[in-house]
Motif scaffolding. Sequence first.
Motif, PDB file in Angstrom:
ATOM      1  N   ALA A 162     -56.989  41.602 -63.529  1.00 53.44           N
ATOM      2  CA  ALA A 162     -56.287  40.238 -63.686  1.00 53.44           C
ATOM      3  C   ALA A 162     -54.807  40.334 -63.958  1.00 53.44           C
ATOM      4  CB  ALA A 162     -56.887  39.327 -64.924  1.00 53.44           C
ATOM      5  N   MET A 163     -54.171  41.759 -64.040  1.00 55.19           N
ATOM      6  CA  MET A 163     -52.901  41.673 -64.580  1.00 55.19           C
ATOM      7  C   MET A 163     -51.786  41.096 -63.602  1.00 55.19           C
ATOM      8  SD  MET A 163     -51.983  42.446 -67.441  1.00 55.19           S
ATOM      9  CE  MET A 163     -53.535  41.575 -68.240  1.00 55.19           C
ATOM     10  N   PRO A 164     -51.937  41.494 -62.218  1.00 54.40           N
ATOM     11  CA  PRO A 164     -50.956  40.943 -61.481  1.00 54.40           C
ATOM     12  C   PRO A 164     -50.786  39.320 -61.467  1.00 54.40           C
ATOM     13  CG  PRO A 164     -52.289  42.551 -60.260  1.00 54.40           C
ATOM     14  CD  PRO A 164     -52.915  42.187 -61.583  1.00 54.40           C
ATOM     15  N   MET A 165     -51.855  38.641 -61.446  1.00 57.35           N
ATOM     16  CA  MET A 165     -52.090  37.122 -61.594  1.00 57.35           C
ATOM     17  C   MET A 165     -51.655  36.725 -62.620  1.00 57.35           C
ATOM     18  SD  MET A 165     -53.098  35.311 -59.069  1.00 57.35           S
ATOM     19  CE  MET A 165     -54.091  33.912 -59.638  1.00 57.35           C
ATOM     20  N   THR A 166     -52.051  37.277 -63.927  1.00 56.19           N
ATOM     21  CA  THR A 166     -51.415  37.059 -65.268  1.00 56.19           C
ATOM     22  C   THR A 166     -49.699  37.103 -65.293  1.00 56.19           C
ATOM     23  OG1 THR A 166     -53.413  37.956 -66.161  1.00 56.19           O
ATOM     24  CG2 THR A 166     -51.594  37.528 -67.625  1.00 56.19           C
ATOM     25  N   PHE A 167     -49.167  38.006 -64.568  1.00 56.11           N
ATOM     26  CA  PHE A 167     -47.942  38.123 -64.655  1.00 56.11           C
ATOM     27  C   PHE A 167     -47.233  37.096 -63.969  1.00 56.11           C
ATOM     28  CE2 PHE A 167     -47.879  42.340 -66.630  1.00 56.11           C
ATOM     29  CZ  PHE A 167     -46.746  42.178 -67.480  1.00 56.11           C
ATOM     30  N   ALA A 168     -47.745  36.847 -62.723  1.00 52.04           N
ATOM     31  CA  ALA A 168     -47.240  35.631 -62.034  1.00 52.04           C
ATOM     32  C   ALA A 168     -47.307  34.393 -62.842  1.00 52.04           C
ATOM     33  CB  ALA A 168     -48.057  35.406 -60.928  1.00 52.04           C
ATOM     34  N   GLY A 169     -48.220  34.198 -63.772  1.00 47.69           N
ATOM     35  CA  GLY A 169     -48.514  32.935 -64.643  1.00 47.69           C
ATOM     36  C   GLY A 169     -47.285  33.323 -65.628  1.00 47.69           C
ATOM     37  N   ILE A 170     -47.032  34.375 -66.047  1.00 45.41           N
ATOM     38  CA  ILE A 170     -46.141  34.417 -67.269  1.00 45.41           C
ATOM     39  C   ILE A 170     -44.826  33.995 -66.671  1.00 45.41           C
ATOM     40  CG2 ILE A 170     -44.965  36.078 -68.859  1.00 45.41           C
ATOM     41  CD1 ILE A 170     -47.669  37.503 -69.241  1.00 45.41           C
ATOM     42  N   ARG A 171     -44.553  34.502 -65.531  1.00 40.21           N
ATOM     43  CA  ARG A 171     -43.488  34.209 -64.782  1.00 40.21           C
ATOM     44  C   ARG A 171     -43.017  32.730 -64.688  1.00 40.21           C
ATOM     45  NH1 ARG A 171     -40.293  37.776 -61.409  1.00 40.21           N
ATOM     46  NH2 ARG A 171     -41.513  39.719 -61.939  1.00 40.21           N
ATOM     47  N   VAL A 172     -44.108  31.943 -64.417  1.00 39.70           N
ATOM     48  CA  VAL A 172     -44.095  30.428 -64.111  1.00 39.70           C
ATOM     49  C   VAL A 172     -43.899  29.823 -65.496  1.00 39.70           C
ATOM     50  CG1 VAL A 172     -45.369  28.377 -63.735  1.00 39.70           C
ATOM     51  CG2 VAL A 172     -45.647  30.334 -62.249  1.00 39.70           C
ATOM     52  N   ALA A 173     -44.595  30.483 -66.834  1.00 37.31           N
ATOM     53  CA  ALA A 173     -44.403  30.058 -67.843  1.00 37.31           C
ATOM     54  C   ALA A 173     -42.976  29.995 -68.507  1.00 37.31           C
ATOM     55  CB  ALA A 173     -45.374  30.832 -68.907  1.00 37.31           C
ATOM     56  N   LEU A 174     -42.414  31.284 -68.071  1.00 38.15           N
ATOM     57  CA  LEU A 174     -40.960  31.511 -68.214  1.00 38.15           C
ATOM     58  C   LEU A 174     -39.962  30.362 -67.737  1.00 38.15           C
ATOM     59  CD1 LEU A 174     -39.201  33.869 -69.708  1.00 38.15           C
ATOM     60  CD2 LEU A 174     -38.920  34.749 -67.488  1.00 38.15           C
ATOM     61  N   GLY A 175     -40.331  30.118 -66.763  1.00 37.47           N
ATOM     62  CA  GLY A 175     -39.532  29.167 -66.050  1.00 37.47           C
ATOM     63  C   GLY A 175     -39.824  27.587 -66.727  1.00 37.47           C
ATOM     64  N   ASN A 176     -41.045  27.375 -66.854  1.00 40.30           N
ATOM     65  CA  ASN A 176     -41.334  26.264 -67.572  1.00 40.30           C
ATOM     66  C   ASN A 176     -40.529  26.174 -69.221  1.00 40.30           C
ATOM     67  OD1 ASN A 176     -42.964  25.654 -65.497  1.00 40.30           O
ATOM     68  ND2 ASN A 176     -44.958  25.303 -66.744  1.00 40.30           N
ATOM     69  N   ALA A 177     -40.664  27.531 -69.843  1.00 39.43           N
ATOM     70  CA  ALA A 177     -40.282  27.263 -71.211  1.00 39.43           C
ATOM     71  C   ALA A 177     -38.839  26.938 -71.219  1.00 39.43           C
ATOM     72  CB  ALA A 177     -40.686  28.632 -71.761  1.00 39.43           C
ATOM     73  N   TRP A 178     -37.916  27.503 -70.209  1.00 43.40           N
ATOM     74  CA  TRP A 178     -36.272  27.205 -70.169  1.00 43.40           C
ATOM     75  C   TRP A 178     -36.376  25.799 -69.646  1.00 43.40           C
ATOM     76  CZ3 TRP A 178     -33.147  29.496 -72.648  1.00 43.40           C
ATOM     77  CH2 TRP A 178     -33.200  30.910 -72.775  1.00 43.40           C
ATOM     78  N   SER A 179     -37.001  25.239 -68.861  1.00 46.33           N
ATOM     79  CA  SER A 179     -36.702  23.937 -68.349  1.00 46.33           C
ATOM     80  C   SER A 179     -36.929  22.921 -69.509  1.00 46.33           C
ATOM     81  CB  SER A 179     -37.344  23.556 -67.153  1.00 46.33           C
ATOM     82  OG  SER A 179     -38.602  24.058 -67.084  1.00 46.33           O
ATOM     83  N   THR A 180     -37.996  23.395 -70.308  1.00 43.03           N
ATOM     84  CA  THR A 180     -38.377  22.337 -71.262  1.00 43.03           C
ATOM     85  C   THR A 180     -37.611  22.456 -72.424  1.00 43.03           C
ATOM     86  OG1 THR A 180     -40.679  22.916 -70.637  1.00 43.03           O
ATOM     87  CG2 THR A 180     -40.620  21.470 -72.601  1.00 43.03           C
ATOM     88  N   LEU A 181     -36.980  23.636 -72.466  1.00 42.28           N
ATOM     89  CA  LEU A 181     -36.106  23.776 -73.658  1.00 42.28           C
ATOM     90  C   LEU A 181     -35.085  22.999 -73.667  1.00 42.28           C
ATOM     91  CD1 LEU A 181     -35.007  25.911 -76.035  1.00 42.28           C
ATOM     92  CD2 LEU A 181     -33.501  26.659 -74.091  1.00 42.28           C
ATOM     93  N   VAL A 182     -34.450  22.655 -72.547  1.00 36.97           N
ATOM     94  CA  VAL A 182     -33.289  21.759 -72.221  1.00 36.97           C
ATOM     95  C   VAL A 182     -33.733  20.234 -72.957  1.00 36.97           C
ATOM     96  CG1 VAL A 182     -31.713  21.106 -70.830  1.00 36.97           C
ATOM     97  CG2 VAL A 182     -32.286  23.392 -70.630  1.00 36.97           C
ATOM     98  N   ALA A 183     -34.949  19.928 -72.080  1.00 36.39           N
ATOM     99  CA  ALA A 183     -35.567  18.595 -72.669  1.00 36.39           C
ATOM    100  C   ALA A 183     -35.504  18.405 -74.143  1.00 36.39           C
ATOM    101  CB  ALA A 183     -36.713  18.416 -71.870  1.00 36.39           C
ATOM    102  N   ALA A 184     -36.231  19.540 -74.551  1.00 41.39           N
ATOM    103  CA  ALA A 184     -36.507  19.400 -76.006  1.00 41.39           C
ATOM    104  C   ALA A 184     -35.209  19.274 -76.723  1.00 41.39           C
ATOM    105  CB  ALA A 184     -37.392  20.675 -76.398  1.00 41.39           C
ATOM    106  N   GLU A 185     -34.200  19.861 -76.726  1.00 42.72           N
ATOM    107  CA  GLU A 185     -32.990  20.327 -77.304  1.00 42.72           C
ATOM    108  C   GLU A 185     -32.002  18.586 -77.080  1.00 42.72           C
ATOM    109  OE1 GLU A 185     -31.844  24.813 -78.170  1.00 42.72           O
ATOM    110  OE2 GLU A 185     -30.930  23.497 -76.579  1.00 42.72           O
ATOM    111  N   MET A 186     -32.340  18.076 -75.853  1.00 46.22           N
ATOM    112  CA  MET A 186     -31.504  17.152 -75.685  1.00 46.22           C
ATOM    113  C   MET A 186     -32.030  15.824 -76.493  1.00 46.22           C
ATOM    114  SD  MET A 186     -30.936  16.960 -71.503  1.00 46.22           S
ATOM    115  CE  MET A 186     -29.801  17.702 -70.742  1.00 46.22           C
TER     116      MET A 186
END
Lengths: 253, 271
Positions: free
Chosen positions: B194-218
């Motif tokens: 499952a590792m390759p798929m899991t890493f792809a998920g973490i990559r998406v999670a990373l992107g989501n985290a950053w984009s939501t960060l700005v929204a949260a801080e705003m």
Amino acid sequence: MDEHKVRLEISELSKSYETKEGRFQAVEKIDLKVYDNEFLVLLGPGNCGKTVLLNMIAGLEQPTSGEIRLDGSVIQGSDRRIGMVFQKLALMPWKTVMQNTEIGPKFRGVKKEERRKKAQSYIDLVGLNGFEKAYPAQLSGGMKQRVGIARAYTNDPEILLMDEPFGALDAQTRFVMEQEVQRIWEQEKRTIIFVTNNIEEACFLGDRIVLFSECPARMKEIYVNDLKRPRDVISQEFLKLRAMISDNTDLAL
Amino acid sequence: MERKIRNKDPLGRGLGCHPYVYTMLSIAGILTFLFVWQLLLVTGVVSDRYISKPTELFLLLIRKFSDKSPDGSTLPIATLASLKVAVTGLVLAIVTGVPLGLIMGWYKGADRFFSPIFEVLRPIPPISWIPLTIVWLGIGLRAKAFIIFFAAFIPCVINSYAGIKMTQKVLINVAKTCGASNFTIFYKVGIPSAMPMTFAGIRVALGNAWSTLVAAEMLAANAGLGYMILMGRSFARPDIIMLGMVCIGALGALFTGILGIFEKRITGWRR
């Protein structure tokens, strides 16, 4: 004679599946005795349930009826005395050749040093010395299947099942691998049950050849093949045996 | 001799050049982008009332290391505040989401138990948790990390779930014939598969985290890069806004890079 000591006894073995279209009979009433240290070939047209039969012996599938006895006692589930070499090149891609080979003893909790030693001897036996640290993605098809064979041997089975192990290989590699399997078997005698749909392969390898019918798999005939090894694939006797079996084979569509 | 070092490409594309040629190309790409940006402003095609020049941004970046105006904190402090939030939320999401996805994908009982809850939570946009979070936890680190967590959690679960579901049957059979228990197979065969798929998920999670960060801080913060952008708007300072954006972009790229190194370590067998 010791040679005819029965190791594995299959009686009245059947397997059917329930599908949307109704009952599908894959294997029907197989009765078969497998002798100690013999090279038994199960030959039959594609998709005739040979793999199902092998999976049942390996404990991967439950028979609908009938039983399989090893040394007189009925086997249930996967038995460590029965090893298997798979049709597909079933190596763990994240493990090196060494790690793939030692997997059986590792799962059993054998100490690293001990299992490595054993794995190494079989890696040497299959001719992969120097590739211990390679990953499957770096190996050719034939080499991968060598790892599969080394892995099965390292687990120290008494019965070795081989499910069309060379089906995915090109003709040239396949012939080399057939010779290899024969050499390894002669060096490290085990009882081998080898499934194939290739008549020449069957005649080249088998002490006995069990011919199966088209689906559901029923036994048609058992041929005893006592030609001297290594067999000459263009000798008169070989071709005669081959022709005899081929005339009796159902055509697979 | 020197031609031997080539960048391997599975499809056989590329020029077969030295790796450093590709590095130079990447740097050239960034420089060209900055150059065109600067040129448009210098020549007056675009008015500098709306956009600042790269050179000005660079000077601002240096000044912002000690200057607290206009948002009340220096750039390192703002960055640190944002990083804390993002990393806390992301790490929490990974350590809970990945195991949950793996267990759901392997054990049918767990799948049936968790799936309904998960399927209802899944379509709720992470940002819509913001009001509730403020009521519950105020506007501190915990509140923002919680929002990030929701944004990053979902892809972690989905991808590890899908990844372990794709474990090859034949590999499971190999382990079975070697006498492995179901748990051993899960641990030794399922999880690595499952590792390759899991890493792809973490990559998406990373992107989501950053984009939501700005929204949260705003919406709820008193320091951080998103907050800095927001203050830039209040004070009509496009340069501050852009500096915040550039920093977020650079940090996101940095994180993706670090993740890539981890991924290569763990799934290095896929060559």
